[in-house]
Design a protein around this motif. Structure first.
Motif, PDB file in Angstrom:
ATOM      1  N   LEU A   4      79.787  33.490  17.573  1.00 27.56           N
ATOM      2  CA  LEU A   4      79.521  34.246  16.344  1.00 27.56           C
ATOM      3  C   LEU A   4      78.722  33.402  15.360  1.00 27.56           C
ATOM      4  CD1 LEU A   4      79.927  36.748  14.599  1.00 27.56           C
ATOM      5  CD2 LEU A   4      82.141  35.809  13.888  1.00 27.56           C
ATOM      6  N   GLU A   5      79.078  32.137  15.197  1.00 24.08           N
ATOM      7  CA  GLU A   5      78.347  31.263  14.282  1.00 24.08           C
ATOM      8  C   GLU A   5      76.898  31.101  14.734  1.00 24.08           C
ATOM      9  OE1 GLU A   5      80.526  27.651  14.123  1.00 24.08           O
ATOM     10  OE2 GLU A   5      82.199  28.497  12.979  1.00 24.08           O
ATOM     11  N   THR A   6      76.682  30.927  16.045  1.00 24.07           N
ATOM     12  CA  THR A   6      75.319  30.805  16.574  1.00 24.07           C
ATOM     13  C   THR A   6      74.528  32.085  16.334  1.00 24.07           C
ATOM     14  OG1 THR A   6      76.102  29.295  18.305  1.00 24.07           O
ATOM     15  CG2 THR A   6      73.954  30.315  18.635  1.00 24.07           C
ATOM     16  N   LEU A   7      75.186  33.198  16.541  1.00 21.43           N
ATOM     17  CA  LEU A   7      74.534  34.495  16.350  1.00 21.43           C
ATOM     18  C   LEU A   7      74.063  34.648  14.907  1.00 21.43           C
ATOM     19  CD1 LEU A   7      73.929  37.224  17.802  1.00 21.43           C
ATOM     20  CD2 LEU A   7      76.108  38.035  16.886  1.00 21.43           C
ATOM     21  N   ILE A   8      74.946  34.371  13.957  1.00 26.48           N
ATOM     22  CA  ILE A   8      74.608  34.546  12.545  1.00 26.48           C
ATOM     23  C   ILE A   8      73.490  33.590  12.124  1.00 26.48           C
ATOM     24  CG2 ILE A   8      75.487  34.304  10.190  1.00 26.48           C
ATOM     25  CD1 ILE A   8      78.200  35.275  11.252  1.00 26.48           C
ATOM     26  N   SER A   9      73.566  32.349  12.586  1.00 27.26           N
ATOM     27  CA  SER A   9      72.542  31.370  12.199  1.00 27.26           C
ATOM     28  C   SER A   9      71.170  31.733  12.749  1.00 27.26           C
ATOM     29  CB  SER A   9      72.940  29.971  12.674  1.00 27.26           C
ATOM     30  OG  SER A   9      72.960  29.902  14.097  1.00 27.26           O
ATOM     31  N   ASN A  10      71.142  32.456  13.880  1.00 25.27           N
ATOM     32  CA  ASN A  10      69.871  32.846  14.497  1.00 25.27           C
ATOM     33  C   ASN A  10      69.373  34.219  14.050  1.00 25.27           C
ATOM     34  OD1 ASN A  10      69.147  30.608  16.243  1.00 25.27           O
ATOM     35  ND2 ASN A  10      70.936  31.138  17.474  1.00 25.27           N
ATOM     36  N   CYS A  11      70.090  34.845  13.129  1.00 20.84           N
ATOM     37  CA  CYS A  11      69.683  36.179  12.661  1.00 20.84           C
ATOM     38  C   CYS A  11      69.584  36.205  11.134  1.00 20.84           C
ATOM     39  CB  CYS A  11      70.679  37.232  13.130  1.00 20.84           C
ATOM     40  SG  CYS A  11      70.787  37.431  14.911  1.00 20.84           S
ATOM     41  N   PRO A  12      68.717  35.389  10.538  1.00 16.81           N
ATOM     42  CA  PRO A  12      68.637  35.334   9.071  1.00 16.81           C
ATOM     43  C   PRO A  12      68.087  36.609   8.438  1.00 16.81           C
ATOM     44  CG  PRO A  12      66.850  34.074  10.050  1.00 16.81           C
ATOM     45  CD  PRO A  12      67.752  34.472  11.184  1.00 16.81           C
ATOM     46  N   LEU A  13      67.407  37.455   9.227  1.00 14.87           N
ATOM     47  CA  LEU A  13      66.815  38.675   8.670  1.00 14.87           C
ATOM     48  C   LEU A  13      67.726  39.891   8.794  1.00 14.87           C
ATOM     49  CD1 LEU A  13      63.124  38.347   9.969  1.00 14.87           C
ATOM     50  CD2 LEU A  13      64.111  37.538   7.815  1.00 14.87           C
TER      51      LEU A  13
END
Length: 490
Positions: free
Chosen positions: A208-217
Motif C-alpha cells: 500500500l505504501e509503495t502504491l501511494i508513493s507511486n501515484c502522486p496524481l
C-alpha cells in the motif's frame, strides 16, 4: 397548417434519421446492456450499438443465476455447475464476436466482469489488449467469484494478475481492479491516473505504501474488501493530489488506521470499529463513518470522541447507529470532548431507537453551528450488552422532555431538517416535536415517507395522519415550510 400533414409529421421517426455518429453518441450514454437492446428497434439500429464508446462485458448476464441458486439450495450442484459452464461459454462466444467486429479506433470505458479466468488467461489478456490498443481512458476489471457476492470468504483471493502491457498505457485515467493482483512499483509508469479502486485482494502495508508513493496524481482512492493488513497507514505529503479516500470492509486491522493526507477533502469508512489516528486533515469537507459490522456494545466513547476530533474541520459529517449508541460511553455522556465548531450538516443513519437517543442529543449539543440536520431512518438491531448512559431510561417523549441543557444550534443556527424513510413511529414524531419546539431559526422541514402519499389520486391516510400530527406541534420559528413527499425508488 394542414392538420393531416401535421399529424403525419408527428409519426416520422426523426431520431432514426440522425447520422450514425450521433446515434452512436446517444447509445454511448446508455449502459452497454441497454445499448445492445436498441438493436431490436429497427433495421437501422441493428449494428449501431457496436460502435459505442462504452464497452461492458459482463459474464453474469449470460448465466441464469436465479436458477443456479435454487439448484444449489436443493443440493443439485452438478446441474448448477452445468448452467454456469454453459453461460460462460455463451459469454466467451459473444465477447469474441463483438471484439472481432468492433470498428471504432478509440473507446472511453472498458469494463470486464469474468470469474474464474485461469483456464482462459490468453483470452482475457486479449480482451484487455483490445481496450489498451483503443486507448481506453477508464478500465474496470472484475474477476471476483459471482457466488461470493456479499459473502466474506476466509481470505480475499486474486484470480488474475494485471498484464504488464497495461502499465505501459500511460494515458489511463481511471483503474478499478477487483480480485486482480498488481505490481505496486509499476504504477509509477502511469502519468494520467486520477482514480484508483482496489478490492478483494491481499494487500500488505508495504504494498500500500509503495502504491501511494507511486501515484502522486491520484485524486480518488478506494480500498475495499482487502485483507492481509494488521494495520493501515495512508500517508501522503502536500505534493500528492489525493482528495477523496474510501475504505470499506477491510479485514484484520487490529492495530488501527493512520491517515495523514493534507489535501484530503472527502473521507468515507465502512466496516468494523477501528482505532483511528487522523492527522493534518485541515482541508476536509465531508467525513462518513459506518461501523455497521459491529453488533456488541463496548465502552469506546472516548475513542470515538478522539476520532471525531480528527475530522473537526469538516463541514459535513455522516454517522451510523453504532456511533449514536456508543458515543455516550465516555467520561462525559452529554457532550463530545471537543465541539464540532465547523460542522454545518450532520446526517445520522439511525432508527431512533431509545438506545440511540442519548447519542443523538450528545451530538446535537456538540454541533454549535449546525445548519442542516438529516435523519435517515434505517433498520437496526440494538447492540448486545448495551449500557444506558444515565437513569431513568425514558421512551421518546420522556427522553426529549428531560433534556433541560441548552442546544446552541437550536437557538441560533438550525435552518433545515430532513427525515428520510419516515415511517410514522412514535419516536420519529417525538424528535420532530422537540426540534420544532426549539429550533428558532428553522425555515424548512422535509419529510420523505417510506409509504405512498397518494392513493387513487387522493392523499393517502398516511399523509393525512402525518400532516395532522405535525400541525399540532408548537413551533419556535414563525415561518417554517413543511414538505411531505414519498421516497422515489429508481
Amino acid at each position: 397548417m394542414d392538420r393531416n400533414v401535421d399529424r403525419s409529421d408527428r409519426n416520422v421517426d426523426r431520431i432514426s434519421q440522425l447520422p450514425n455518429s450521433i446515434l452512436a453518441g446517444i447509445i454511448s450514454r446508455l449502459s452497454f446492456k441497454e445499448g445492445v437492446r436498441t438493436s431490436i428497434l429497427a433495421k437501422r439500429w441493428i449494428n449501431i450499438w457496436r460502435s459505442t464508446g462504452d464497452v461492458a462485458l459482463y459474464e453474469n448476464l449470460f448465466i441464469q443465476n436465479d436458477n443456479r441458486r435454487e439448484l444449489l439450495k436443493d443440493g443439485r450442484k452438478f446441474l448448477a455447475t452445468c448452467i454456469r459452464n454453459h453461460g460462460k461459454q455463451r459469454f466467451i462466444a459473444f465477447a469474441r464476436e463483438f471484439l472481432q467486429t468492433y470498428q471504432e479506433n478509440e473507446i472511453e470505458n472498458f469494463r470486464l466482469s469474468f470469474c474464474h479466468p485461469k483456464k482462459f488467461i490468453s483470452e482475457v489478456q486479449g480482451w484487455i489488449q483490445f481496450a489498451i490498443t483503443r486507448n481506453a481512458k477508464n478500465l474496470d476489471l472484475d474477476f471476483s467469484d459471482i457466488d461470493m457476492n456479499g459473502v466474506y470468504p476466509s481470505d480475499y483471493i486474486a484470480f488474475f494478475e494485471l498484464p504488464d502491457f497495461v502499465y505501459e498505457h500511460r494515458s489511463l485515467g481511471k483503474l478499478k481492479l477487483t480480485a486482480c493482483d498488481f505490481k505496486p512499483s509499476d504504477f509509477s509508469k502511469f502519468n494520467a491516473l486520477k482514480a484508483l479502486s482496489i478490492s478483494r485482494v491481499k494487500l500488505s502495508q508495504r504494498s500500500l505504501e509503495t502504491l501511494i508513493s507511486n501515484c502522486p496524481l491520484v485524486e480518488n482512492l478506494s480500498i475495499k474488501k482487502c485483507s492481509d493488513m494488521e494495520y493501515m497507514k495512508i500517508v501522503a505529503d502536500g505534493n500528492h493530489r489525493l482528495t477523496s479516500l474510501t475504505i470499506k470492509d477491510c479485514k484484520y486491522l487490529e492495530n488501527g488506521i493512520t491517515i495523514d493526507v493534507p489535501n484530503l477533502q472527502y473521507l468515507k469508512f465502512f466496516g468494523a470499529f477501528e482505532v483511528f489516528e487522523l492527522n493534518n486533515l485541515l482541508r476536509l469537507i465531508h467525513a462518513e463513518f459506518d461501523f455497521g459490522l459491529e453488533d456488541e456494545f463496548h465502552e469506546v466513547g472516548d475513542i470515538l470522541g478522539n476520532l471525531l476530533r480528527g475530522v473537526d474541520c469538516a463541514s459535513s459529517l455522516t454517522l451510523c447507529s453504532y456511533t449514536t449508541q456508543v458515543i455516550t460511553s465516555g467520561e462525559e455522556p452529554l457532550y463530545l470532548p471537543t465541539p464540532l465548531l465547523e460542522l454545518r450538516h450532520l446526517t445520522l443513519k439511525i432508527a431512533l431507537h431509545i438506545n440511540e437517543l442519548p447519542g443523538v442529543a450528545c451530538l446535537l449539543r456538540s454541533c454549535h453551528k449546525l445548519e442542516t440536520l438529516t435523519l435517515e431512518i434505517v433498520k437496526m438491531l440494538p447492540l448486545d450488552r448495551y449500557v444506558h448512559p444515565y437513569k431513568p431510561i425514558y421512551d421518546g417523549a420522556g427522553f426529549w422532555a428531560s433534556q433541560v441543557l441548552h442546544f446552541k444550534c437550536l437557538r441560533k443556527c438550525l435552518k433545515s431538517i430532513k427525515v428520510v424513510n419516515f415511517g410514522g413511529s412514535e419516536n420519529e414524531f417525538q424528535i420532530l416535536q422537540f426540534l420544532l419546539g426549539g429550533a428558532r431559526a428553522l425555515k424548512e422541514l422535509e419529510i420523505v415517507t417510506s409509504k405512498p402519499i397518494l392513493t387513487n389520486g387522493d392523499f393517502s391516510e398516511e399523509f393525512m395522519n402525518i400532516a395532522a400530527r405535525l400541525h399540532q406541534f408548537e413551533r419556535a420559528s414563525p415561518a417554517i415550510q413543511v414538505v411531505i413527499c414519498e421516497n422515489q425508488v429508481i
